[in-house]
Structures are given as C-alpha cells and as structure tokens.
Scaffold this motif. Structure first.
Motif, PDB file in Angstrom:
ATOM      1  N   GLN A  57       0.809  -1.207   0.000  1.00 51.96           N
ATOM      2  CA  GLN A  57       0.000   0.000   0.000  1.00 51.96           C
ATOM      3  C   GLN A  57       0.849   1.268   0.000  1.00 51.96           C
ATOM      4  OE1 GLN A  57      -2.727  -0.340   3.276  1.00 51.96           O
ATOM      5  NE2 GLN A  57      -3.836  -2.052   2.367  1.00 51.96           N
ATOM      6  N   ASN A  58       2.163   1.108  -0.047  1.00 51.32           N
ATOM      7  CA  ASN A  58       3.063   2.245  -0.077  1.00 51.32           C
ATOM      8  C   ASN A  58       3.068   2.886  -1.463  1.00 51.32           C
ATOM      9  OD1 ASN A  58       5.303   3.993   0.722  1.00 51.32           O
ATOM     10  ND2 ASN A  58       6.589   2.668  -0.541  1.00 51.32           N
ATOM     11  N   ASN A  59       2.914   4.191  -1.507  1.00 53.89           N
ATOM     12  CA  ASN A  59       2.995   4.932  -2.763  1.00 53.89           C
ATOM     13  C   ASN A  59       4.366   5.595  -2.823  1.00 53.89           C
ATOM     14  OD1 ASN A  59       2.823   6.608  -4.968  1.00 53.89           O
ATOM     15  ND2 ASN A  59       1.060   7.775  -4.240  1.00 53.89           N
ATOM     16  N   PRO A  60       5.330   4.982  -3.494  1.00 58.83           N
ATOM     17  CA  PRO A  60       6.688   5.529  -3.495  1.00 58.83           C
ATOM     18  C   PRO A  60       6.784   6.894  -4.176  1.00 58.83           C
ATOM     19  CG  PRO A  60       6.491   3.772  -5.110  1.00 58.83           C
ATOM     20  CD  PRO A  60       5.224   3.759  -4.309  1.00 58.83           C
ATOM     21  N   PHE A  61       5.863   7.179  -5.082  1.00 59.54           N
ATOM     22  CA  PHE A  61       5.893   8.461  -5.779  1.00 59.54           C
ATOM     23  C   PHE A  61       5.458   9.607  -4.866  1.00 59.54           C
ATOM     24  CE2 PHE A  61       5.126   5.175  -8.998  1.00 59.54           C
ATOM     25  CZ  PHE A  61       6.197   5.414  -9.844  1.00 59.54           C
ATOM     26  N   LEU A  62       4.552   9.328  -3.929  1.00 57.89           N
ATOM     27  CA  LEU A  62       4.115  10.358  -2.992  1.00 57.89           C
ATOM     28  C   LEU A  62       5.253  10.771  -2.076  1.00 57.89           C
ATOM     29  CD1 LEU A  62       1.911  12.102  -1.734  1.00 57.89           C
ATOM     30  CD2 LEU A  62       1.244  10.131  -0.326  1.00 57.89           C
ATOM     31  N   ALA A  98      14.166  -5.163 -15.462  1.00 60.27           N
ATOM     32  CA  ALA A  98      14.930  -4.256 -14.612  1.00 60.27           C
ATOM     33  C   ALA A  98      14.020  -3.188 -14.021  1.00 60.27           C
ATOM     34  CB  ALA A  98      16.058  -3.616 -15.417  1.00 60.27           C
ATOM     35  N   CYS A  99      13.110  -2.640 -14.820  1.00 62.76           N
ATOM     36  CA  CYS A  99      12.181  -1.614 -14.328  1.00 62.76           C
ATOM     37  C   CYS A  99      11.332  -2.129 -13.180  1.00 62.76           C
ATOM     38  CB  CYS A  99      11.266  -1.146 -15.464  1.00 62.76           C
ATOM     39  SG  CYS A  99      12.030  -0.045 -16.648  1.00 62.76           S
ATOM     40  N   SER A 100      10.703  -3.281 -13.377  1.00 68.36           N
ATOM     41  CA  SER A 100       9.817  -3.819 -12.345  1.00 68.36           C
ATOM     42  C   SER A 100      10.590  -4.253 -11.114  1.00 68.36           C
ATOM     43  CB  SER A 100       8.998  -4.989 -12.906  1.00 68.36           C
ATOM     44  OG  SER A 100       9.830  -5.966 -13.487  1.00 68.36           O
ATOM     45  N   THR A 101      11.760  -4.864 -11.301  1.00 68.51           N
ATOM     46  CA  THR A 101      12.569  -5.328 -10.166  1.00 68.51           C
ATOM     47  C   THR A 101      13.106  -4.155  -9.356  1.00 68.51           C
ATOM     48  OG1 THR A 101      13.226  -7.307 -11.397  1.00 68.51           O
ATOM     49  CG2 THR A 101      14.547  -6.712  -9.472  1.00 68.51           C
ATOM     50  N   PHE A 102      13.690  -3.176 -10.033  1.00 74.54           N
ATOM     51  CA  PHE A 102      14.236  -2.012  -9.335  1.00 74.54           C
ATOM     52  C   PHE A 102      13.114  -1.180  -8.706  1.00 74.54           C
ATOM     53  CE2 PHE A 102      17.971  -2.142 -12.508  1.00 74.54           C
ATOM     54  CZ  PHE A 102      18.647  -3.040 -11.697  1.00 74.54           C
ATOM     55  N   GLY A 103      11.945  -1.143  -9.359  1.00 72.24           N
ATOM     56  CA  GLY A 103      10.818  -0.423  -8.783  1.00 72.24           C
ATOM     57  C   GLY A 103      10.368  -1.043  -7.470  1.00 72.24           C
ATOM     58  N   LEU A 104      10.266  -2.359  -7.445  1.00 71.29           N
ATOM     59  CA  LEU A 104       9.886  -3.055  -6.214  1.00 71.29           C
ATOM     60  C   LEU A 104      10.930  -2.851  -5.124  1.00 71.29           C
ATOM     61  CD1 LEU A 104       8.502  -6.420  -7.665  1.00 71.29           C
ATOM     62  CD2 LEU A 104       7.186  -4.648  -6.486  1.00 71.29           C
ATOM     63  N   ALA A 105      12.208  -2.930  -5.481  1.00 71.33           N
ATOM     64  CA  ALA A 105      13.279  -2.732  -4.505  1.00 71.33           C
ATOM     65  C   ALA A 105      13.257  -1.308  -3.955  1.00 71.33           C
ATOM     66  CB  ALA A 105      14.630  -3.041  -5.146  1.00 71.33           C
ATOM     67  N   TRP A 106      13.028  -0.340  -4.832  1.00 69.27           N
ATOM     68  CA  TRP A 106      12.935   1.060  -4.405  1.00 69.27           C
ATOM     69  C   TRP A 106      11.812   1.237  -3.389  1.00 69.27           C
ATOM     70  CZ3 TRP A 106       9.463   4.745  -7.451  1.00 69.27           C
ATOM     71  CH2 TRP A 106       9.421   6.006  -6.827  1.00 69.27           C
ATOM     72  N   SER A 107      10.638   0.686  -3.686  1.00 69.59           N
ATOM     73  CA  SER A 107       9.496   0.806  -2.780  1.00 69.59           C
ATOM     74  C   SER A 107       9.771   0.117  -1.446  1.00 69.59           C
ATOM     75  CB  SER A 107       8.244   0.214  -3.435  1.00 69.59           C
ATOM     76  OG  SER A 107       7.137   0.293  -2.560  1.00 69.59           O
ATOM     77  N   TYR A 108      10.384  -1.064  -1.494  1.00 69.22           N
ATOM     78  CA  TYR A 108      10.644  -1.817  -0.265  1.00 69.22           C
ATOM     79  C   TYR A 108      11.601  -1.059   0.663  1.00 69.22           C
ATOM     80  CZ  TYR A 108      12.669  -5.252   2.878  1.00 69.22           C
ATOM     81  OH  TYR A 108      13.118  -5.896   4.004  1.00 69.22           O
ATOM     82  N   GLY A 114      19.366   5.190   1.935  1.00 70.50           N
ATOM     83  CA  GLY A 114      20.509   5.045   1.034  1.00 70.50           C
ATOM     84  C   GLY A 114      20.218   4.057  -0.083  1.00 70.50           C
ATOM     85  N   LEU A 115      19.724   2.870   0.284  1.00 75.00           N
ATOM     86  CA  LEU A 115      19.375   1.860  -0.711  1.00 75.00           C
ATOM     87  C   LEU A 115      18.164   2.299  -1.535  1.00 75.00           C
ATOM     88  CD1 LEU A 115      19.890  -1.409   1.375  1.00 75.00           C
ATOM     89  CD2 LEU A 115      21.266  -0.602  -0.558  1.00 75.00           C
ATOM     90  N   SER A 116      17.274   3.034  -0.884  1.00 85.00           N
ATOM     91  CA  SER A 116      16.105   3.532  -1.599  1.00 85.00           C
ATOM     92  C   SER A 116      16.517   4.438  -2.750  1.00 85.00           C
ATOM     93  CB  SER A 116      15.184   4.293  -0.642  1.00 85.00           C
ATOM     94  OG  SER A 116      14.148   4.951  -1.344  1.00 85.00           O
ATOM     95  N   TYR A 117      17.436   5.367  -2.512  1.00 84.89           N
ATOM     96  CA  TYR A 117      17.892   6.278  -3.560  1.00 84.89           C
ATOM     97  C   TYR A 117      18.677   5.528  -4.637  1.00 84.89           C
ATOM     98  CZ  TYR A 117      16.602  10.050  -0.378  1.00 84.89           C
ATOM     99  OH  TYR A 117      15.900  10.899   0.443  1.00 84.89           O
ATOM    100  N   PHE A 138      16.061   2.473 -11.197  1.00 90.93           N
ATOM    101  CA  PHE A 138      14.713   2.428 -11.763  1.00 90.93           C
ATOM    102  C   PHE A 138      14.571   3.454 -12.885  1.00 90.93           C
ATOM    103  CE2 PHE A 138      10.186   3.966 -11.348  1.00 90.93           C
ATOM    104  CZ  PHE A 138       9.590   2.850 -11.908  1.00 90.93           C
ATOM    105  N   VAL A 139      15.074   4.660 -12.659  1.00 85.82           N
ATOM    106  CA  VAL A 139      15.016   5.716 -13.666  1.00 85.82           C
ATOM    107  C   VAL A 139      15.838   5.330 -14.896  1.00 85.82           C
ATOM    108  CG1 VAL A 139      15.677   8.089 -14.188  1.00 85.82           C
ATOM    109  CG2 VAL A 139      14.555   7.553 -12.010  1.00 85.82           C
ATOM    110  N   VAL A 140      17.060   4.833 -14.677  1.00 87.38           N
ATOM    111  CA  VAL A 140      17.925   4.436 -15.790  1.00 87.38           C
ATOM    112  C   VAL A 140      17.282   3.313 -16.606  1.00 87.38           C
ATOM    113  CG1 VAL A 140      20.140   3.388 -16.404  1.00 87.38           C
ATOM    114  CG2 VAL A 140      20.048   5.186 -14.665  1.00 87.38           C
TER     115      VAL A 140
END
Length: 263
Positions: free
Chosen positions: A3-8, A173-183, A191-194, A200-202
C-alpha cells in the motif's frame, strides 16, 4: 508495503511536475522510436502492399459489421490471450508478463498524475502498482530462465543476450528495481532507496529510449498483423496469395526454412 505509494514520498524531494514530465518524455520516446523503426524497416509499406494484394485476391466482400466482429474477436481472443502460443507454460508466462506490465504502467501514470500532491493517498492504485510489478517479474523471469525458444530448442545458455533481448531485460529491470525502491523506502533505508530509484530511472530510459533497437515496437505490429491475417482468412484472400518474399525479417515472414532433420 503493497500500500506504499513511493511516488508520494518522492514528491517531498522531486516536483510532481518533474515526474509527470518524465512520463510524458517516455511516451514521446516510444512514439519517436516506433515511427523511426517503421520508416527504416518499411513496415507500413509492407502492410499496405499486402493489404492491396489481399483486396484484389478476395473472394468475398466483408460488411462493416463482419469486419468489426473479426477485429473485436481478434483483439479479445488472439491478442488478449496470446492464443497463437497455444496452451502451455509459454503462453501463461506471456499473459502474466503482458497484463502485469499493463497494470504496472497504468498504475504508475495514475499515481504520478493523481496522487503525488500533499495529503493525497490511495491504497488501491498503490497495491495495483506493486501487483503489476510482481506479475511482470513472475512472467518475465519465468520466460527468461526457463522458456525462451533459443534456450529450449537450440540449447543456448540463459545468459546468451542479443539485441532483441533489450526489451524484456529492460522491462524486468524496471519492475525489479521499482519493487526494490518501494521496499527500501518503506523500510526507511534511504541510502538503498535512492540507489534503486536511480536504477529504476535508468532502466526506464533504456526501456523507452531503446524502442528502435528492441522488440518494443512489436507490441504495435503484432496486433495489426493478427487482424490483417484474420480478415484475409475471412474474405478468402489469404488462400490466394503467394508467400510474401519481401516481408520484413522481424515478422518472420518470407524466410525459407529447412525441414527438420531427424537422425
């Protein structure tokens, strides 16, 4: 975490307009890459020429209603369920990846354009974003490690990479890095989030910027080819046409294939 919105949370540091502009830029890259590829490989010319030949060879005139029915059926059955793959694991992997990707992209756009302002919240779209990424990973990694044609039929190793693999690898890569970023964002490990946000952006830039070199554009070609094929079968023109000798390579047409040899 679902339920986390990483974009918010990202909106605290990055302007929502910047995120929205990034998505618009990716859409522009898709359009530009597809158009350039169509011009370079002359795909539109091939389809138009094939349609003209089919019209001249047709034995039955289809009404507008019949054409609409065939197009609708092709869209729902052939394209919507990837029926050309037959029943089996390969088809299931493609369906998981396809609908996961659609869900991932649509929910990304909704979250960025509708739920990045202060005080906004949504559990439904955040959950759909994560579910879409998970389904994409399930279908994509299953396909990559176990079901690829060259691996199963030609005994190549899973790590053999060619230019056409750019699409699936960048998508994973997009989906995997996106999930890792959110987690890691949810776990407050900034640090790991950034780090995974940057990855994810790359990955997105590679995915959408590499349309010309990858199989991304096939997402637009294959539906058109399937509709044209079914219309030709319905009006009888398919049986009267010779095999296309000048079809673009990416469609797998017009290529003489040897009969399998059995020893």
């Amino acid at each position: 975490m679902l339920q986390n919105n990483p974009f918010l949370n990202l909106a605290e540091f990055v302007s929502p307009y910047a995120m929205q502009s990034f998505i618009i830029a990716m859409v522009v890259l898709i359009a530009a890459g597809t158009i350039i590829q169509m011009i370079h490989h002359k795909n539109v010319t091939y389809f138009l020429n094939n349609a003209k030949k089919a019209k001249l060879s047709a034995t039955k005139a289809l009404s507008a209603g019949e054409k609409a029915t065939i197009i609708a059926k092709t869209t729902v059955v052939d394209i919507g369920t990837t029926s050309e793959l037959g029943m089996g694991k390969r088809r299931l992997a493609h369906v998981l990846g396809m609908y996961g990707t659609i869900l991932f992209w649509v929910s990304s756009a909704v979250l960025v354009f509708c739920y990045t302002s202060e005080g906004s919240s949504t559990t439904v779209w955040s959950t759909l974003w994560h579910v879409g990424a998970i389904l994409t990973c399930l279908g994509g990694f299953w396909f990559w490690f176990f079901l690829r044609v060259d691996v199963s039929a030609e005994a190549f190793p899973w790590y053999r990479i060619i230019k056409a693999d750019l699409f699936v690898l960048a998508l994973l890569a997009c989906s995997t890095f996106g999930l890792a970023w959110s987690y890691f964002q949810f776990s407050n490990q900034m640090g790991l989030s950034y780090l995974f946000l940057a990855l994810f952006v790359v990955a997105n830039i590679v995915l959408f910027g590499g349309v010309y070199w990858s199989k991304f554009a096939h997402m637009f070609y294959k539906p058109g080819a399937a509709i044209q094929k079914n219309l030709a079968e319905a009006d009888g023109s398919r049986d009267n046409l010779p095999p296309p000798a000048d079809a673009p390579e990416q469609f797998g047409l017009g290529i003489k294939r040897e009969e399998p040899k059995h020893y």
